[in-house]
Write an enzyme that holds these catalytic residues in place. Structure first.
Site: not given
Length: 135
Positions: A112, A63
């Site tokens: 993440h 992303h």
């Protein structure tokens, strides 16, 4: 959605080269992100429960990388054609802000590590600049 709409618009106004640049930048960025994930093979963090379910590998953040590729490419292209320095700075600021917000959201959601996002931003920026220089 933004990329598709932009590419279609550019094709409608017969700017095929610019449409191809955007398509190659985003599609190539996606491919590069996938290859990097497989090459590094880093699992996602398990320190906190994830607010969303993710099944792919962690490094780099796809992303973060694709937002850098997409928004920095579109922002720099738009700034090239916009009148006035203030307008150009505003559009580039929005591109950078959107990229940063996407990356920060990935850490906030717990999917993440911060290093994944930083690597995604760096790889995305590098890929976008390479595409820009080639164009």
């Amino acid at each position: 959605l933004i990329t598709t709409a932009t590419v279609i618009y550019l094709l409608l106004i017969r700017r095929r080269g610019t449409a191809l640049l955007i398509f190659v930048a985003v599609a190539g960025g996606q491919l590069l992100s996938s290859l990097l994930k497989v090459g590094v093979d880093r699992p996602r963090p398990e320190l906190v429960s994830h607010l969303v379910n993710e099944t792919s590998l962690s490094f780099p953040s796809g992303h973060a990388m694709l937002s850098a590729v997409t928004y920095l490419t579109l922002g720099s292209l738009a700034a090239r054609f916009l009148p006035g320095r203030t307008t150009k700075v505003y559009v580039l600021f929005l591109a950078v802000l959107t990229t940063v917000l996407v990356g920060v959201s990935r850490v906030y959601l717990g999917v993440h590590w911060p290093s994944d996002v930083l690597a995604g931003w760096c790889a995305g920026f590098a890929w976008a600049m390479l595409c820009w220089l080639v164009a």
